[in-house]
Structures are given as structure tokens and as C-alpha cells.
Design an enzyme around this catalytic site. Sequence first.
Site, PDB file in Angstrom:
ATOM      1  CG  HIS A 146       2.573  10.777  13.052  1.00 22.68           C
ATOM      2  ND1 HIS A 146       3.666  10.594  12.253  1.00 22.68           N
ATOM      3  CD2 HIS A 146       1.644   9.872  12.624  1.00 22.68           C
ATOM      4  CE1 HIS A 146       3.418   9.625  11.378  1.00 22.68           C
ATOM      5  NE2 HIS A 146       2.204   9.167  11.584  1.00 22.68           N
ATOM      6  CE  LYS A 195       0.817  15.002   7.546  1.00 24.89           C
ATOM      7  NZ  LYS A 195      -0.055  14.530   6.480  1.00 24.89           N
ATOM      8  CG  HIS A 251       3.472  10.488   6.679  1.00 31.02           C
ATOM      9  ND1 HIS A 251       3.160   9.550   7.615  1.00 31.02           N
ATOM     10  CD2 HIS A 251       2.350  11.216   6.496  1.00 31.02           C
ATOM     11  CE1 HIS A 251       1.893   9.698   7.981  1.00 31.02           C
ATOM     12  NE2 HIS A 251       1.377  10.716   7.306  1.00 31.02           N
ATOM     13  CG  ASP A 272      -2.153  -0.679   1.059  1.00 29.24           C
ATOM     14  OD1 ASP A 272      -2.361  -1.190  -0.055  1.00 29.24           O
ATOM     15  OD2 ASP A 272      -2.949  -0.739   2.024  1.00 29.24           O
ATOM     16  CE  LYS A 328      -5.960   5.091  13.432  1.00 30.50           C
ATOM     17  NZ  LYS A 328      -5.615   5.960  12.329  1.00 30.50           N
TER      18      LYS A 328
HETATM   19  C1  BG6 Z   1       0.054   6.874  10.040  1.00 29.68           C
HETATM   20  C2  BG6 Z   1      -0.736   6.105  11.049  1.00 29.68           C
HETATM   21  O1  BG6 Z   1       1.399   6.935  10.395  1.00 29.68           O
HETATM   22  O2  BG6 Z   1      -0.474   8.191   9.942  1.00 29.68           O
HETATM   23  C3  BG6 Z   1      -2.198   6.065  10.659  1.00 29.68           C
HETATM   24  O3  BG6 Z   1      -0.204   4.777  11.104  1.00 29.68           O
HETATM   25  C4  BG6 Z   1      -2.726   7.471  10.483  1.00 29.68           C
HETATM   26  O4  BG6 Z   1      -2.981   5.382  11.627  1.00 29.68           O
HETATM   27  C5  BG6 Z   1      -1.830   8.244   9.523  1.00 29.68           C
HETATM   28  O5  BG6 Z   1      -4.042   7.401   9.959  1.00 29.68           O
HETATM   29  C6  BG6 Z   1      -2.239   9.697   9.484  1.00 29.68           C
HETATM   30  O6  BG6 Z   1      -1.507  10.356   8.475  1.00 29.68           O
HETATM   31  P1  BG6 Z   1      -2.066  11.694   7.816  1.00 29.68           P
HETATM   32  O7  BG6 Z   1      -0.954  12.187   6.986  1.00 29.68           O
HETATM   33  O8  BG6 Z   1      -3.284  11.288   7.028  1.00 29.68           O
HETATM   34  O9  BG6 Z   1      -2.456  12.589   8.944  1.00 29.68           O
END
Ligand code: BG6
Length: 482
Positions: A250, A192, A188, A24, A337
Site C-alpha cells: 500500500h 480507491k 485494494h 472474510d 495500528k
Molecule cells: C490490509 C492490511 O491490506 O489493509 C490491514 O492487511 C489494513 O492490516 C488494511 O488494516 C487497511 O485497508 P483500508 O482500506 O481500510 O485502509
Amino acid sequence: MKKIISANKKTDPFILTIFGASGDLAQIKLFPALYELAAQKRLPSEFYVCGFSRTKMSQKEFRATFKKAVKDHSKIKVDGKILDALAKHVHYYAGQYKDIDAFRDYHNYIHEMTGKKPKDLPHLAYLSVPPSVFRDVAKNIAETRESKNEDIRIILEKPFGDDEYSAEELFHFVSKYFKEDQFYLLDHYLGKHSVRSILNLRHDNKILSQMMRGTEVANIQITAVEDYGVKERAGYFDQVGIVKDMVQSHLLQILAMVTMQIPVDMDGENLQRAKHGILSAIECPCDVKNLVLGQYKSYRSESEVDKKSKTPTFAAMRLFINREDWYDVPIYIRTGKKLHEKHTYVVVELKKFPFQKKEDEPNRVIIELQPKERINLTLINRQEDVQRTQDITTTQSIACDVDGCMPEHALLLLDVLRKEKMHFLSFPEIIAAWEVVDQVSELMQREKVKVGKYADGSEGPKDQNKLTALDGFRWYDVHGNE
Ligand code: BG6
């Protein structure tokens, strides 16, 4: 001083191997990112992208999969000519990750494909594979190359282990084969634009650097809520839960960026050192009163979720930073979530003047990271003659909205191509973040912290308000659609 990297500059020739190319991450993020780079003319005339996966597939089939993924998941309009030209650089090799012979053969394949010895081209190895096979891939690359002497850049994406111990073990293991500067440890969120703006805004604006100091701040609130559930990742998520999934990297990274000392020279080493300083000073909650957990009502009916699962899908916690400048400033973080909306934002609430009344609203700096990317300042203006206090919110977009702006994975790939480490993590940062999360996990187990149910689409468990109330504050809710 801050390094200015010239926009639109093409990178040098390279080969990128995506291990786990049928997964994915590759399909949804990496292939569209490569398209963005091609569309922005950032790629050189000589480069090779090679998918390496267990699935048997011909080159033609893989190119078709690549093109479909780009069309399905790109955020920009796809130009058929650019895509066709890009696909000509795309190759595929089917092999088992544990099989060293496959790796030997793969290197011969690179030789044939490029007409060069593998060591003569910078090699980016993106390990988009499950953590259980990270080690096999790293070891097999290393054992078939002169790993520490060649220009091989290993890109690893979270999760980095499952706790402090396993992360340390992983790093010790991979360090046998590669030097630390060959690793690009990727979260990631650091790709941003809006998250990068936290640093840049603080670095370049005295008004913000003066306001966002421990001595001036009453509390900080970091919110990252999502309006969708665990989707097809339910099996994985049920094992780890929201704290490891969202807080460990994050949210703690955002926290570090908001509170760290900003280096004048923002290069990778300085930034990583400053972030590590803050992350290792975070005081974990260690008391049930500082932690609220929840699970959305329909969670247990998701496929692959244990019908009696107590895995939290929501967490809110109250943290402190054990540093003189931030002493006694509560930091509240929350994430969940299947809530009312997708929104990530930071609220920095400033201290009021001693003469102000309890009911007077404080000034706030609010940085919205997604979906809207904005900075808001809230001020108050007293108008005696009509006896009212005007609450003013001034809002400005911080979105990157000119030609050349790219989404997170494209920017991060570009960083790796330029050997730019500003937006990657260091091993010590990851270990420091795990120390916090491990203590939270231990607290959850030791005290059997209640995992309350919350309605799908709601704002999460009501108990989250008890956290801010401990210090006489309240969550300041900002809505993405306002
Ligand atoms: C991922 C998590 O690292 O980040 C996910 O494993 C989460 O659970 C996602 O939904 C959120 O990323 P973004 O960029 O959509 O906020």
C-alpha cells in the site's frame, strides 16, 4: 491518449469462481462488491458467480450466506429485489483445494450449470485463499483446463509471498501454468478513487505537475494510521508485522504514484513500467537512524499474539530515491495500528524561496485519501499594514460523489471484466517493493532495532520526530475530522 471507458456499460457474460468463498475477504468485500455492480446495472444478463470452498454447504445455504454478507457489509442501502435477482446467479461447490478430482468435477459442474463448455465463457478465478494454498488452486485449475489458451483470468490479492525470494518462487511457479497477462495482481488501495486521483490530478493539471517535481519538493510525507488494532487477524499479523503488511504494497504504491513520471498514455503497461522504475530506485534506510518501530501497549494481550512478541505495529522510515530528479529529497513514511484516528494522506512540502525566512511556513500540497478525500493547498499571504502573515488552506473534495461511483473491490472486479490492467500490479513491481522491505527486515534483525511501546489511541512513538529532524523538517499532521 487516456482511454475513456464509458460509464454504465454492461460487461460481457462471464463466470466468476471465488475460491475461499466462506472467508472474510469474500464476505466483507467481494459479495458487497458484486451487489454494487448489480445495483449499478453493470452486470450482463448472463453471468455465474460460484463459491468454491472446503466447507460443506448446500446451494440454498450459500445463497443465504451471500445475502446476509451483502446486507451486513454493503455501504449502500440494499434493495431486496436487486439482491434476490443477483442471488439467482450465485452457486456453490464444496471441494478440497488440493484435490484435482474435485477440480475435474467442478468443471463438469460448470458445464451443467451454464450449458456451455467452460472454455466458451471468460472465467475469472478469484483466489481469496490463504497463501499456503495459492499454488494448489492455480495448479489444479491449470491441469484441468487448457490454461494458457483459454480466457482464464487469475485474481491474486496481497500478500504475494513473504519476501523477495518467496515472491519470485511463487511467480515462477504460477507462470508455468498461466501467461503473465492472465494475472490480475491486486492491491485494494489501487481500487480507491482517491488513490487513482493521485495519478489523474498529476496527469491533467500543469499546476501540480510543475509543483510535484523533485527539483521543487523539499520532502514528502506519507501517513496511513488506523484507530483499530489487529482484530481477528492477530495470528497472521504477529508473523508478518506492519512493514510487510502495510509498507510492502500500500505505502510503496502510493509513494510510486506521487513520485513517478506520469505516462501520457496511462495504460496498464506504461503505468506499471513507470511505477517499477521508481520502486526499483528506492534507497532503503539501511541505518537505524532512518527507522522507528513501535508496538501498541495492549498488543501482547490480543488473542493469538505471542506474549513476548516484538512484532512492530508501527513503523516510520526515511527513504530516498536514487534518481537525478529526486536526489536528496527525503521521503518519510509512517503507518501504525491502534492510533488516534483512521487517516491516510500525503503531504508534499515545497521548497521555499531562498529569500524566505526559516520561520515562514512552506507551501504544501496535501492529498487526503481516506476517510475524507480532499486536496488541500497551503499558501501564505503577507499583510504588511497589520504586520501579519495569513496562512491559507484551500480545500476541495476529490471524492467520487455522483451516481455510478463504486467502492474499491467493485471497481477492481469491473477492471478485470474489461481486461483493464491500469490499476493492478506487475510481477517486477512486487519484486522491487520486496527488495526494499527485505532490506528493512534485515536491518531490523541485524541491529535489533528497538520496538518502543506507545499508548493505545496515541499518535505513536515520539521517536518518529527524530526522522524528520534529521533534515530539519517536522511531520505535518493533518486530522481527518478537521
Ligand atoms: C490490509 C492490511 O491490506 O489493509 C490491514 O492487511 C489494513 O492490516 C488494511 O488494516 C487497511 O485497508 P483500508 O482500506 O481500510 O485502509
